[in-house]
Each structure stands twice: as structure tokens, then as C-alpha cells.
Write a protein that holds these residues in place. Structure first.
Motif, PDB file in Angstrom:
ATOM      1  N   ARG A 108      24.100  -8.332 -57.828  1.00 30.99           N
ATOM      2  CA  ARG A 108      22.924  -8.087 -56.988  1.00 30.99           C
ATOM      3  C   ARG A 108      23.276  -7.212 -55.788  1.00 30.99           C
ATOM      4  O   ARG A 108      22.517  -6.289 -55.435  1.00 30.99           O
ATOM      5  N   ALA A 109      24.445  -7.474 -55.201  1.00 31.70           N
ATOM      6  CA  ALA A 109      24.876  -6.644 -54.074  1.00 31.70           C
ATOM      7  C   ALA A 109      25.148  -5.208 -54.511  1.00 31.70           C
ATOM      8  O   ALA A 109      24.822  -4.247 -53.800  1.00 31.70           O
TER       9      ALA A 109
ATOM     10  N   ALA B 139      23.688  -3.713 -57.051  1.00 30.04           N
ATOM     11  CA  ALA B 139      22.385  -3.086 -57.284  1.00 30.04           C
ATOM     12  C   ALA B 139      21.743  -2.642 -55.966  1.00 30.04           C
ATOM     13  O   ALA B 139      21.201  -1.530 -55.858  1.00 30.04           O
ATOM     14  N   GLN B 140      21.829  -3.526 -54.968  1.00 22.69           N
ATOM     15  CA  GLN B 140      21.295  -3.155 -53.659  1.00 22.69           C
ATOM     16  C   GLN B 140      22.053  -1.971 -53.070  1.00 22.69           C
ATOM     17  O   GLN B 140      21.457  -1.074 -52.454  1.00 22.69           O
ATOM     18  N   LEU B 141      23.391  -1.989 -53.301  1.00 21.47           N
ATOM     19  CA  LEU B 141      24.196  -0.883 -52.790  1.00 21.47           C
ATOM     20  C   LEU B 141      23.811   0.433 -53.470  1.00 21.47           C
ATOM     21  O   LEU B 141      23.679   1.477 -52.808  1.00 21.47           O
TER      22      LEU B 141
ATOM     23  N   SER C  63      25.897 -12.716 -57.523  1.00 20.60           N
ATOM     24  CA  SER C  63      25.765 -12.194 -56.164  1.00 20.60           C
ATOM     25  C   SER C  63      26.370 -10.802 -56.050  1.00 20.60           C
ATOM     26  O   SER C  63      25.810  -9.909 -55.389  1.00 20.60           O
TER      27      SER C  63
ATOM     28  N   GLN D 206      20.945   1.102 -54.827  1.00 18.79           N
ATOM     29  CA  GLN D 206      19.623   1.481 -54.329  1.00 18.79           C
ATOM     30  C   GLN D 206      19.722   2.119 -52.945  1.00 18.79           C
ATOM     31  O   GLN D 206      19.071   3.145 -52.667  1.00 18.79           O
ATOM     32  N   MET D 207      20.547   1.528 -52.114  1.00 25.01           N
ATOM     33  CA  MET D 207      20.718   2.093 -50.775  1.00 25.01           C
ATOM     34  C   MET D 207      21.389   3.464 -50.840  1.00 25.01           C
ATOM     35  O   MET D 207      21.038   4.379 -50.072  1.00 25.01           O
TER      36      MET D 207
END
Length: 261
Positions: free
Chosen positions: A113-114, A116-118, A110, A120-121
Motif C-alpha cells: 500500500r505504501a 502504491a501511494q509512493l 502495508s 501515485q505520489m
């Protein structure tokens, strides 16, 4: 479930509720809440919802009470040899160790994944910031160019205003000259009309008044540069005469009176 926490969590995907009263435990070391365990293990053969393992044995799935009574604790291992009790305890601890390891792996997944999302953002945010900076730079350039154009227009406006003021001054000057000339012409024209409209005029040599005829009205002329003294001329075929060339009425009428006598 955290390492320091002693509460199990349901291993069913998208559930992860805390288990308190009853739970379903599988031979593959997974645990589920009463609701999802009952739904998943009511079919035959049973399939583990977490790892998709086949649970066909009689004791591969067990519904157990997580908070047993004191009587159950006193009797469940009574009569068993110590090695069996230790074996059971070791397997129970292994189950807990697996749950802790599984929870840690889940938390790491998790977190990754967070992250990676961070990232990307952050990448999207950086691109948006670059786009905004580019737009801001473009707008600043446009503002600077517009300021230059505005300054140019202000300069032209100032020049046009000065020219307009100069033209207004010239116009006022010309208007004053025009008014003075118009007044002068009105005064001169009024004097000429007064002289021309008199019923008679007086001869300067004899002082005898003669009736003026409209056809023979004297016309005034300005004095020439030679000073010849031409004030007016009669409408005669001989043309204009000087002031001293006019004959007095007595000289003209003298022979006529003598003939009558």
C-alpha cells in the motif's frame, strides 16, 4: 510484530498495541488487548473483531496472563502425559506461527500500500514537474521575446536620441544665426533712426545747414549694382535724384537777392 520479536500485538483494527500483562486469546488464533477483548467478548454470541468468526464455545475465548508466575508454570502441565504436553505445545507454537505469518502478511500489505501511494505520489510529482517544466519553457520563451523587444526599443531609443541631438545642433546653429541677424538689424535700424531724427542736415556742395522738415526728410537707399550713387531721395513729385542733382542754396536764392536790390 516482527519475526525476531517475541511480543504479541493486539489484532484489533487500528489498535496494534504491544501486549504485556493480560490478553484475550480466541480459538481462531487471534489475540486482543484487555480493553478491546473485554468490549468485544462481553456480548453473546461473541464475534471476533479480526475475522468476524462466531465464538460461541465456552473456551473459544480465554483471558490469559502473558507473564505467569513460576508456581503456575510448575503446575499447569503437571500430571499430563507427554503426548498431551507435546500436543499442547504444538498448538501453542502453531498459534505463534500464525501470529508471525499474520504479522508478515500485514507488513507486506502495508508495504504494498505504501509503494502504491509512493508510485501515485511519484506520478503526481512527475506530472507537476512536467507542468513546471512546460511553464518554465514558456516563461523562458517570453523572456527571450521580451529581451528582443527591449533590444529593439534600445535601438530605436538610440536612433531617436541621435536624431534629437542632431536637431538640437541644428537648433543651436539656427539660434546663433537668428541672434546675429537680429543684432545686425538692431544696429542698422538704430543708425537709420539717428539719421532720420537729426534736426537738420548739411548740403555737401555748399556746406549751408538747412532746417529739415518731417515731410522732406531724406530717405537712405543702398547703393545699387550699377553704382549710381543713390544715397537718399527727397519726398518730391519728381522722384528721387542723385547726389549731384541737388542744387546749392546759393544758386536757388541768387535771383531773389538780385531782384530785391
Amino acid at each position: 510484530m516482527f519475526v525476531c520479536d517475541d511480543t504479541l500485538l493486539c489484532n484489533f483494527p487500528k489498535c496494534r498495541t504491544k501486549l504485556s500483562s493480560f490478553a484475550w486469546v480466541t480459538a481462531c488464533s487471534h489475540v486482543f488487548c484487555d480493553q478491546h477483548g473485554s468490549d468485544a467478548f462481553s456480548r453473546s454470541p461473541a464475534i471476533c473483531p479480526a475475522c468476524s468468526s462466531t465464538l460461541s464455545g465456552k473456551l473459544d475465548t480465554v483471558r490469559t496472563e502473558l507473564s505467569p508466575s513460576e508456581e503456575y508454570k510448575a503446575m499447569v502441565l503437571a500430571g499430563l502425559r507427554p503426548d498431551i504436553v507435546l500436543d499442547i505445545s504444538a498448538r501453542a507454537l502453531a498459534f505463534w506461527s500464525y501470529q508471525i505469518h499474520q504479522e508478515r502478511m500485514y507488513q507486506e500489505y502495508s508495504l504494498s500500500r505504501a509503494e502504491a501511494q509512493l508510485k501515485q505520489m511519484e506520478k503526481v510529482l512527475s506530472q507537476q514537474n512536467q507542468s513546471r517544466e512546460l511553464e518554465l519553457t514558456t516563461m523562458r520563451g517570453e523572456i527571450a521575446s521580451l529581451k528582443k523587444v527591449m533590444e529593439e526599443y534600445k535601438r530605436k531609443y538610440s536612433e531617436v536620441s541621435e536624431r534629437l541631438m542632431e536637431r538640437n545642433r541644428q537648433y543651436q546653429k539656427l539660434q546663433g544665426l537668428y541672434d546675429s541677424l537680429r543684432l545686425r538689424n538692431m544696429v542698422v535700424g538704430g543708425g537709420e533712426r539717428d539719421v532720420l531724427t537729426q534736426p537738420g542736415h548739411q548740403d555737401f556742395n555748399s556746406g549751408v545747414a538747412r532746417q529739415g522738415s518731417p515731410q522732406r526728410s531724406p530717405q537712405f537707399f543702398s547703393t545699387g549694382p550699377d553704382g549710381d550713387g543713390r544715397f537718399f531721395s527727397c519726398l518730391e513729385t519728381n522722384g528721387p535724384r542723385t547726389f549731384f542733382q541737388f542744387s546749392s542754396p546759393s544758386r536757388d536764392r541768387g535771383p531773389l537777392l538780385m531782384k530785391k536790390h
